[in-house]
Design a protein around this motif. Structure first.
Motif, PDB file in Angstrom:
ATOM      1  N   ILE A  34     -14.195 -65.132 -16.325  1.00 49.39           N
ATOM      2  CA  ILE A  34     -13.178 -64.113 -16.563  1.00 49.39           C
ATOM      3  C   ILE A  34     -13.327 -63.013 -15.530  1.00 49.39           C
ATOM      4  O   ILE A  34     -14.437 -62.498 -15.325  1.00 49.39           O
ATOM      5  N   GLY A  35     -12.241 -62.684 -14.905  1.00 50.19           N
ATOM      6  CA  GLY A  35     -12.279 -61.678 -13.855  1.00 50.19           C
ATOM      7  C   GLY A  35     -11.377 -60.496 -14.151  1.00 50.19           C
ATOM      8  O   GLY A  35     -10.498 -60.561 -15.023  1.00 50.19           O
ATOM      9  N   TRP A  36     -11.626 -59.433 -13.435  1.00 51.42           N
ATOM     10  CA  TRP A  36     -10.755 -58.260 -13.448  1.00 51.42           C
ATOM     11  C   TRP A  36     -10.274 -58.019 -12.023  1.00 51.42           C
ATOM     12  O   TRP A  36     -11.083 -57.947 -11.095  1.00 51.42           O
ATOM     13  N   PHE A  37      -8.983 -57.933 -11.886  1.00 51.14           N
ATOM     14  CA  PHE A  37      -8.348 -57.590 -10.629  1.00 51.14           C
ATOM     15  C   PHE A  37      -7.608 -56.275 -10.830  1.00 51.14           C
ATOM     16  O   PHE A  37      -7.311 -55.881 -11.964  1.00 51.14           O
ATOM     17  N   ARG A  38      -7.280 -55.621  -9.735  1.00 50.88           N
ATOM     18  CA  ARG A  38      -6.457 -54.420  -9.834  1.00 50.88           C
ATOM     19  C   ARG A  38      -5.465 -54.383  -8.690  1.00 50.88           C
ATOM     20  O   ARG A  38      -5.708 -54.947  -7.626  1.00 50.88           O
ATOM     21  N   GLN A  39      -4.364 -53.709  -8.954  1.00 53.44           N
ATOM     22  CA  GLN A  39      -3.337 -53.572  -7.929  1.00 53.44           C
ATOM     23  C   GLN A  39      -2.769 -52.170  -7.992  1.00 53.44           C
ATOM     24  O   GLN A  39      -2.208 -51.760  -9.015  1.00 53.44           O
ATOM     25  N   CYS A  96      -6.666 -58.945 -16.166  1.00 50.76           N
ATOM     26  CA  CYS A  96      -7.769 -59.883 -16.335  1.00 50.76           C
ATOM     27  C   CYS A  96      -7.278 -61.297 -16.028  1.00 50.76           C
ATOM     28  O   CYS A  96      -6.071 -61.572 -16.077  1.00 50.76           O
ATOM     29  N   SER A  97      -8.217 -62.138 -15.681  1.00 53.41           N
ATOM     30  CA  SER A  97      -7.890 -63.479 -15.211  1.00 53.41           C
ATOM     31  C   SER A  97      -8.889 -64.480 -15.759  1.00 53.41           C
ATOM     32  O   SER A  97      -9.990 -64.101 -16.176  1.00 53.41           O
ATOM     33  N   ALA A  98      -8.506 -65.732 -15.731  1.00 54.29           N
ATOM     34  CA  ALA A  98      -9.412 -66.816 -16.127  1.00 54.29           C
ATOM     35  C   ALA A  98      -9.403 -67.880 -15.048  1.00 54.29           C
ATOM     36  O   ALA A  98      -8.331 -68.327 -14.611  1.00 54.29           O
ATOM     37  N   SER A  99     -10.601 -68.255 -14.620  1.00 56.06           N
ATOM     38  CA  SER A  99     -10.759 -69.291 -13.606  1.00 56.06           C
ATOM     39  C   SER A  99     -11.668 -70.364 -14.174  1.00 56.06           C
ATOM     40  O   SER A  99     -12.706 -70.048 -14.771  1.00 56.06           O
ATOM     41  N   TYR A 100     -11.298 -71.600 -13.975  1.00 57.86           N
ATOM     42  CA  TYR A 100     -12.096 -72.686 -14.546  1.00 57.86           C
ATOM     43  C   TYR A 100     -13.493 -72.655 -13.978  1.00 57.86           C
ATOM     44  O   TYR A 100     -13.697 -72.440 -12.779  1.00 57.86           O
ATOM     45  N   TYR A 101     -14.491 -72.863 -14.843  1.00 62.72           N
ATOM     46  CA  TYR A 101     -15.903 -72.798 -14.457  1.00 62.72           C
ATOM     47  C   TYR A 101     -16.172 -73.722 -13.277  1.00 62.72           C
ATOM     48  O   TYR A 101     -15.783 -74.882 -13.281  1.00 62.72           O
ATOM     49  N   GLY A 102     -16.874 -73.208 -12.293  1.00 65.23           N
ATOM     50  CA  GLY A 102     -17.205 -73.993 -11.116  1.00 65.23           C
ATOM     51  C   GLY A 102     -16.302 -73.683  -9.937  1.00 65.23           C
ATOM     52  O   GLY A 102     -16.659 -73.970  -8.791  1.00 65.23           O
ATOM     53  N   SER A 103     -15.153 -73.134 -10.201  1.00 69.82           N
ATOM     54  CA  SER A 103     -14.281 -72.728  -9.102  1.00 69.82           C
ATOM     55  C   SER A 103     -14.454 -71.244  -8.851  1.00 69.82           C
ATOM     56  O   SER A 103     -15.030 -70.525  -9.652  1.00 69.82           O
ATOM     57  N   SER A 104     -13.969 -70.807  -7.730  1.00 68.11           N
ATOM     58  CA  SER A 104     -14.086 -69.398  -7.372  1.00 68.11           C
ATOM     59  C   SER A 104     -13.279 -68.533  -8.322  1.00 68.11           C
ATOM     60  O   SER A 104     -12.228 -68.937  -8.831  1.00 68.11           O
ATOM     61  N   CYS A 105     -13.764 -67.318  -8.551  1.00 67.10           N
ATOM     62  CA  CYS A 105     -13.008 -66.358  -9.362  1.00 67.10           C
ATOM     63  C   CYS A 105     -11.687 -65.991  -8.705  1.00 67.10           C
ATOM     64  O   CYS A 105     -10.791 -65.463  -9.362  1.00 67.10           O
TER      65      CYS A 105
END
Length: 121
Positions: A34-39, A96-105
């Motif tokens: 799980i990531g956090w991005f901002r814009q 917030c974002s979700a990236s499959y485990y093993g791939s880059s955030c």
């Protein structure tokens, strides 16, 4: 499919703190980072922080390192972003974002809606 619900944004004075939450609706929470991005207005979306739900490995952008802390509550399937010592340049819509485990955030499979963070002088 993963649904993400971000919350916790608001208006704060410089030097203050906010805590963002990202609640995930999925039975496979451990399969995602799980990531956090901002814009900010007129700027590209940038990654702020990311954490693997499986092994709790966290990463931060240089601009927030030492001020922001990401954490994961796997029981509640919620990721938190504690933001301290906020600066006006932290003002942005946070996603917030979700990236499959093993791939880059940076390879995002799902996005949540944004929450506005405004840091006043």
């Amino acid at each position: 499919e993963v649904q993400l619900q971000a919350s916790g944004g608001g208006l704060v004075q410089a030097g203050g703190s906010l805590k963002l939450s990202c609640a995930a609706s999925t039975s496979r929470f451990d399969d995602y980072a799980i990531g956090w991005f901002r814009q900010a207005p007129g700027k590209e979306r940038e990654m702020v922080s990311c954490i693997s739900s499986r092994d709790r490995v966290a990463s931060y952008s240089d601009s927030v390192k030492g001020r922001f802390t990401i954490s994961s509550d796997n029981v509640k399937k919620t990721v938190f972003l504690q933001m301290n010592s906020l600066k006006p340049e932290d003002t942005a819509v946070y996603f917030c974002s979700a990236s499959y485990y093993g791939s880059s955030c940076y390879v995002v499979d799902y996005w949540g809606q944004g929450t506005q963070v405004t840091v006043d002088y």
